[in-house]
Write a protein that holds these residues in place. Structure first.
Motif, PDB file in Angstrom:
ATOM      1  N   GLY A  95       1.746   0.470 -20.064  1.00 17.97           N
ATOM      2  CA  GLY A  95       2.777   0.347 -21.085  1.00 17.97           C
ATOM      3  C   GLY A  95       3.893   1.322 -20.780  1.00 17.97           C
ATOM      4  O   GLY A  95       3.630   2.445 -20.353  1.00 17.97           O
ATOM      5  N   ASN A 138       5.839 -10.225 -19.247  1.00 16.06           N
ATOM      6  CA  ASN A 138       5.054 -10.770 -20.350  1.00 16.06           C
ATOM      7  C   ASN A 138       4.562 -12.192 -20.057  1.00 16.06           C
ATOM      8  O   ASN A 138       3.488 -12.588 -20.517  1.00 16.06           O
ATOM      9  CB  ASN A 138       5.875 -10.760 -21.640  1.00 16.06           C
ATOM     10  N   HIS A 162      -4.528  -6.582 -19.794  1.00 21.43           N
ATOM     11  CA  HIS A 162      -4.777  -7.842 -20.518  1.00 21.43           C
ATOM     12  C   HIS A 162      -5.970  -8.585 -19.910  1.00 21.43           C
ATOM     13  O   HIS A 162      -5.959  -9.808 -19.776  1.00 21.43           O
ATOM     14  CB  HIS A 162      -3.535  -8.714 -20.521  1.00 21.43           C
ATOM     15  N   THR A 172       3.401  -3.530 -19.789  1.00 22.56           N
ATOM     16  CA  THR A 172       4.070  -4.089 -20.956  1.00 22.56           C
ATOM     17  C   THR A 172       5.275  -3.210 -21.258  1.00 22.56           C
ATOM     18  O   THR A 172       5.141  -2.003 -21.453  1.00 22.56           O
ATOM     19  CB  THR A 172       3.114  -4.126 -22.154  1.00 22.56           C
ATOM     20  N   ARG A 205      11.438  -7.636 -18.535  1.00 20.07           N
ATOM     21  CA  ARG A 205      10.390  -7.521 -19.559  1.00 20.07           C
ATOM     22  C   ARG A 205       9.721  -8.869 -19.807  1.00 20.07           C
ATOM     23  O   ARG A 205       8.490  -8.977 -19.833  1.00 20.07           O
ATOM     24  CB  ARG A 205      10.993  -6.999 -20.860  1.00 20.07           C
TER      25      ARG A 205
END
Length: 444
Positions: free
Chosen positions: A126, A145, A439, A153, A141
């Protein structure tokens, strides 16, 4: 195809094509989960798809039959790190004017993706990007994603908001000339979809203009971060309600003025307002006496990842004489004051966040974050667990993303790193992160 570009394409292909496993179990490591819980020895973490489904130990949490088991024996397991102050559009080059003239056309497709990849492989899942061209920032970005390119992220600010852009920087710095113009600029950022608003040189703006920026940002649910290099930047930011300040500033002054400390204490005493966050970005200054003499980090190649050879050569050439870089000429005077200022901020009750200004001269995305943690723990006396929470849990809180990120608990995204050895004893082990899961996908 050039070798470095081919390598980046391969990394992207692997990132996109490696599907998250249906059920994965990380078994055996010591889990520092980002909460106030004591470390879990012989931990078990179950991951289904993108999210964590259960956390326990080998004694309390059976591994379901059919799960893919990944051993973390002998490792410290942590939430993925966050870096709360990065600049993807720059990569350590010593000459800003040259960089800003030469590379804007390559920001979106080459430079920013390379920066993001380097951060991810350093264990940073992050990051808050504080200053870049609006369309490029949003595009990179969103590509991350969507799984099109690898990277942390991102939470992006787009352009700096200030009184007047520096010549040649209008692409990523927007000036304001009135409170109404300030509101209009923030509305434009909000409409584009930024995650945070970045103020700089707010001491050159009127108080009404600063207040307009903060009020309009908050109206759109956007936090505001403000530079804190000069006393009046802090004063005006505090009066206006800035949510987070950046840098350990005030040049060679030995400490923060008494009135600013009093204002900080007044603000941090207001529990209803939530924490006042501060990103000190301290390690580049603190480590300068060493890095100006020891160039191994420049000679290393981790920061080359994703960059074509000609850009690598340009950056390296600009760093041939670190002792001559104008950006750092006052650092010898600033260095002795850093520890006191850092202590003052902690004593005043601000909540410190790990961030690095990664991308500025000699600050590579591949190594900045662990260096910040190392300085906090080994030079400034911050307990390792507290420093780790400042690089995991609290950044997620600051960005209002703690429902999904910041700790290894059930229901959150499986953003997890693992490092051989005991990070609580030797935090510098984070310089070589052995495994990165983002993720639910193993990306390193």
């Amino acid at each position: 195809m050039r070798r470095s570009v081919r390598g980046l394409c391969l990394a992207v292909a692997l990132f996109v094509s490696t599907d998250a496993l249906a059920l994965t179990a990380l078994v055996g490591g010591t889990l520092v989960d980002g909460t106030l819980r004591e470390p879990i020895r012989d931990s078990v973490i179950l991951i289904e798809g993108e999210r964590i489904t259960a956390v326990g130990s080998v004694d309390t949490l059976p591994v379901p039959q059919g799960a893919t088991v990944i051993s973390t024996e002998g490792m410290t397991v942590l939430p993925g790190l966050w870096d709360m102050h990065v600049h993807l559009m720059i990569n350590g080059h010593a000459d800003y004017d040259h960089w800003d003239r030469t590379y804007p056309a390559r920001f979106r497709d080459t430079i920013m993706p390379a920066s993001a990849l380097q951060l991810l492989h350093a264990g940073v899942t992050g990051a808050r990007d504080l200053g870049g061209p609006l369309e490029d920032s949003i595009a990179v970005r969103d590509a991350i994603n969507a799984g099109k390119i690898p990277g942390p992220t991102l939470f992006v600010s787009g352009p700096f908001i200030q009184k007047k852009p520096y010549p040649g920087t209008e692409l990523f710095r927007w000036g304001v000339d009135s409170p109404s113009d300030a509101r209009a600029k923030v509305r434009r950022l909000a409409a584009a979809g930024v995650d945070v608003v970045k103020l700089i040189d707010q001491d050159q703006m009127s108080e009404a203009e600063v207040q307009a920026v903060v009020d309009e940002a908050h109206k759109h649910g956007l936090p505001v971060v403000g530079h804190s290099h000069r006393p009046e930047e802090i004063r005006r930011g505090l009066k206006a309600g800035v949510d987070c300040f950046e840098h350990t500033g005030l040049a060679a002054s030995p400490e923060y003025p008494e009135d600013i400390i009093a204002m900080l204490r007044e603000r941090t005493a207001n529990m209803a307002a939530g924490p006042l966050f501060w990103t000190p970005t301290i390690e580049g200054l603190y480590n300068f006496p060493h890095t100006v003499k020891s160039h191994e980090f420049i000679d290393g190649d981790a920061w080359h990842e994703g960059l074509p050879p000609e850009i690598v050569a340009d950056i390296k050439g600009s760093l041939a004489h670190p002792e001559r870089i104008g950006y750092f000429q006052q650092t010898p005077q600033r260095w002795p004051t850093l520890k006191r200022k850092f202590q003052q901020l902690r004593e005043a009750g601000v909540l410190m966040l790990v961030g690095t200004d990664s991308g500025i001269p000699m600050k590579f995305h591949s190594g900045s974050t662990w260096n910040e943690l190392d300085v906090w723990v080994n030079q400034l006396g911050v307990p390792a667990v507290e420093a780790i929470r400042s690089a995991t849990y609290w950044p997620a809180v600051a960005m209002k993303a703690d429902k999904d990120y910041g700790s290894v608990v059930e229901g959150k995204y499986a953003d997890i790193i693992a490092v051989k050895g005991d990070v609580l004893k030797q935090v510098a082990l984070l310089q070589r992160v052995d495994m990165v899961i983002k993720h639910g996908r193993r990306v390193k």
